[in-house]
Motif scaffolding. Structure first.
Motif, PDB file in Angstrom:
ATOM      1  N   THR A  44      12.194   2.029  10.242  1.00  0.00           N
ATOM      2  CA  THR A  44      13.680   2.377  10.149  1.00  0.00           C
ATOM      3  C   THR A  44      13.141   3.597  10.698  1.00  0.00           C
ATOM      4  OG1 THR A  44      14.448   3.493   8.204  1.00  0.00           O
ATOM      5  CG2 THR A  44      12.491   3.590   8.195  1.00  0.00           C
ATOM      6  N   LEU A  92       8.158  -5.279  -3.040  1.00  0.00           N
ATOM      7  CA  LEU A  92       9.618  -6.415  -2.653  1.00  0.00           C
ATOM      8  C   LEU A  92      10.676  -4.959  -2.066  1.00  0.00           C
ATOM      9  CD1 LEU A  92       9.760  -9.650  -4.600  1.00  0.00           C
ATOM     10  CD2 LEU A  92       9.499  -9.652  -2.181  1.00  0.00           C
ATOM     11  N   ASP A  93      11.644  -5.996  -1.408  1.00  0.00           N
ATOM     12  CA  ASP A  93      12.345  -4.718  -1.325  1.00  0.00           C
ATOM     13  C   ASP A  93      11.906  -3.110  -0.388  1.00  0.00           C
ATOM     14  OD1 ASP A  93      13.968  -6.285  -1.744  1.00  0.00           O
ATOM     15  OD2 ASP A  93      14.292  -5.877  -3.857  1.00  0.00           O
ATOM     16  N   GLN A  94      10.653  -3.643   0.652  1.00  0.00           N
ATOM     17  CA  GLN A  94       9.988  -2.512   1.129  1.00  0.00           C
ATOM     18  C   GLN A  94      10.663  -2.284   2.580  1.00  0.00           C
ATOM     19  OE1 GLN A  94       6.036  -1.261   0.124  1.00  0.00           O
ATOM     20  NE2 GLN A  94       7.066   0.273  -1.395  1.00  0.00           N
ATOM     21  N   THR A  95      11.019  -1.181   3.561  1.00  0.00           N
ATOM     22  CA  THR A  95      11.125  -1.000   4.578  1.00  0.00           C
ATOM     23  C   THR A  95      10.292  -1.092   5.421  1.00  0.00           C
ATOM     24  OG1 THR A  95      13.019  -1.478   4.567  1.00  0.00           O
ATOM     25  CG2 THR A  95      12.313  -1.085   7.023  1.00  0.00           C
ATOM     26  N   ASN A 131      10.903  -9.384   3.685  1.00  0.00           N
ATOM     27  CA  ASN A 131      11.193  -7.566   3.984  1.00  0.00           C
ATOM     28  C   ASN A 131      12.057  -7.683   4.724  1.00  0.00           C
ATOM     29  OD1 ASN A 131      10.417  -6.586   0.373  1.00  0.00           O
ATOM     30  ND2 ASN A 131       8.266  -5.804   1.298  1.00  0.00           N
ATOM     31  N   GLU A 132      11.245  -8.047   5.443  1.00  0.00           N
ATOM     32  CA  GLU A 132      12.055  -8.292   6.913  1.00  0.00           C
ATOM     33  C   GLU A 132      12.618  -9.273   7.434  1.00  0.00           C
ATOM     34  OE1 GLU A 132       8.960  -7.706  10.455  1.00  0.00           O
ATOM     35  OE2 GLU A 132       7.675  -7.189   9.028  1.00  0.00           O
ATOM     36  N   LYS A 133      13.234 -10.047   5.955  1.00  0.00           N
ATOM     37  CA  LYS A 133      14.228 -10.742   6.341  1.00  0.00           C
ATOM     38  C   LYS A 133      13.913 -12.206   7.014  1.00  0.00           C
ATOM     39  CE  LYS A 133      17.340  -8.970   3.443  1.00  0.00           C
ATOM     40  NZ  LYS A 133      16.153  -7.164   3.547  1.00  0.00           N
ATOM     41  N   SER A 159      13.548 -16.705   3.535  1.00  0.00           N
ATOM     42  CA  SER A 159      14.670 -16.105   2.911  1.00  0.00           C
ATOM     43  C   SER A 159      14.111 -16.807   1.555  1.00  0.00           C
ATOM     44  CB  SER A 159      16.219 -16.898   2.363  1.00  0.00           C
ATOM     45  OG  SER A 159      17.039 -17.305   2.070  1.00  0.00           O
ATOM     46  N   ARG A 160      13.879 -15.985   0.437  1.00  0.00           N
ATOM     47  CA  ARG A 160      13.435 -15.770  -1.139  1.00  0.00           C
ATOM     48  C   ARG A 160      14.119 -16.869  -1.982  1.00  0.00           C
ATOM     49  NH1 ARG A 160      11.117 -17.565  -3.701  1.00  0.00           N
ATOM     50  NH2 ARG A 160       9.868 -16.613  -6.055  1.00  0.00           N
ATOM     51  N   ILE A 170       5.356 -11.773   0.670  1.00  0.00           N
ATOM     52  CA  ILE A 170       6.648 -10.716   1.082  1.00  0.00           C
ATOM     53  C   ILE A 170       7.046  -9.801   2.013  1.00  0.00           C
ATOM     54  CG2 ILE A 170       6.030  -8.599  -0.347  1.00  0.00           C
ATOM     55  CD1 ILE A 170       4.818  -9.574  -2.631  1.00  0.00           C
ATOM     56  N   GLU A 171       5.849  -9.542   3.047  1.00  0.00           N
ATOM     57  CA  GLU A 171       6.387  -8.984   3.755  1.00  0.00           C
ATOM     58  C   GLU A 171       7.846  -9.891   4.857  1.00  0.00           C
ATOM     59  OE1 GLU A 171       6.466  -5.532   6.367  1.00  0.00           O
ATOM     60  OE2 GLU A 171       5.195  -5.906   4.030  1.00  0.00           O
TER      61      GLU A 171
END
Length: 318
Positions: free
Chosen positions: A305, A297-300, A86-88, A91-92, A82-83
């Motif tokens: 940031t 998912l989708d956490q920065t 999230n950091e790209k 790729s999923r 997941i991490e």
């Protein structure tokens, strides 16, 4: 069918679409597992799961970036996936996740301490429902799995893979302990005692960088600050101060990103308790930013940031 049979069936159904599937097989002796790169159905015969399948296979995913691969993950390993997502960093669309409902894994360090002889002479291992029978140098020892379980399993609140394309096994109701005894004892020490502890402990470090190489979130190895000469942050001198400097840099780079998979500590050849640093760092991140790496998912990550005013940091009321 058994959990292993279900996993093999799931992998077989997707194997033709993938470069490989990363799992585990028996290692150099019956007590150790090692990563297995499955490219054909014949390779499935070597696949194993269970308490000896310790490695976090998410570590290999960035090396396969741009190719479609599968990976077998336990609950704790799925947080690393997941991490990375999230950091790209992966790729999923390129990763097929075979998630396990995990009953926990062993600590090789605890096993070594419990065995009656040098674990380099392991002859056989029998895994029971709640025990591990190890024959080493002609002597048989029966160990309770609860006694040799990895520390991360004692406080695990994600025994089942959080994200997966296939979830294999019976789901758990996690009931983790609030904290680890070893962590509480360390944090109760005075500053002078902590300094003395790390002076002695880092004196054992051989700077092999196994901790860095095993970490799924340490992805800049070719540009690592430990090998930089301009600027020179860490010298090649094998001193406790230089070794500690490297570890503090490593910890700071993992702030808000470490999923506490424990690979750094597992890989250390001289048994340095590196997770004492990682867990303490994560406590501070959770307290200040209300963030836990790899939980959704989708956490920065908070340190990737920027906010002019952080909600839980009093910057102007000094």
């Amino acid at each position: 069918m058994s959990q292993l049979d279900d996993l093999k069936t799931a992998i077989k159904s997707r194997l033709g679409d993938l470069e490989c599937v990363i799992g585990w097989e028996q290692g150099y002796d019956p007590l150790h597992a090692t990563p297995l790169f499955i490219r054909s159905e014949a390779d499935l015969d070597r696949l194993i799961i269970g308490p000896l399948a310790v490695h976090n296979l998410a570590t290999y995913l960035t090396g396969w970036k741009g190719k479609k691969v599968g990976v077998v993950v336990k609950g704790c390993d799925s947080k690393s996936v997941i991490e990375l997502l999230n950091e790209k960093l992966v790729s999923r669309d390129d990763v097929v996740i075979f998630g396990l409902c995990c009953d926990g894994v062993v600590s090789q360090r605890k096993i070594r301490k419990a065995l009656p002889a040098d674990p380099g002479f392991v002859e056989s291992v029998e895994i029971g429902a709640d025990s591990l029978k190890v024959t080493v140098a002609g002597q048989a020892a029966t160990l309770r799995l609860a006694d040799v379980q990895a520390d991360k399993c004692l406080v695990c609140d994600t025994p089942d893979a959080i994200v997966s394309d296939f979830l294999i096994g019976k789901a758990h109701t996690p009931a983790p302990a609030p904290s680890l005894k070893c962590q509480d004892e360390f944090e109760a020490k005075s500053d002078a005692e902590k300094f003395a502890f790390w002076q002695e402990t880092m004196g054992r470090c051989i700077r092999c960088y196994a901790c860095r190489n095993a970490c799924p979130m340490c992805v800049c190895r070719d540009y690592c600050i430990a090998t930089s000469r301009e600027p020179l942050w860490v010298s090649q001198e094998n001193l406790p101060s230089e070794n500690m400097m490297f570890q503090m840099i490593h910890v700071s780079h993992l702030a808000g990103r470490c999923t506490e998979c424990g690979e750094c500590e597992r890989a250390c050849p001289v048994d340095i308790p590196l997770m004492l640093l990682r867990r303490y760092m994560n406590k501070q991140v959770k307290d200040v930013f209300q963030h836990e790496a790899g939980k959704a998912l989708d956490q920065t990550p908070p340190l990737l940031t920027f906010k002019v005013e952080e909600e839980r940091i009093n910057e102007r009321g000094w």
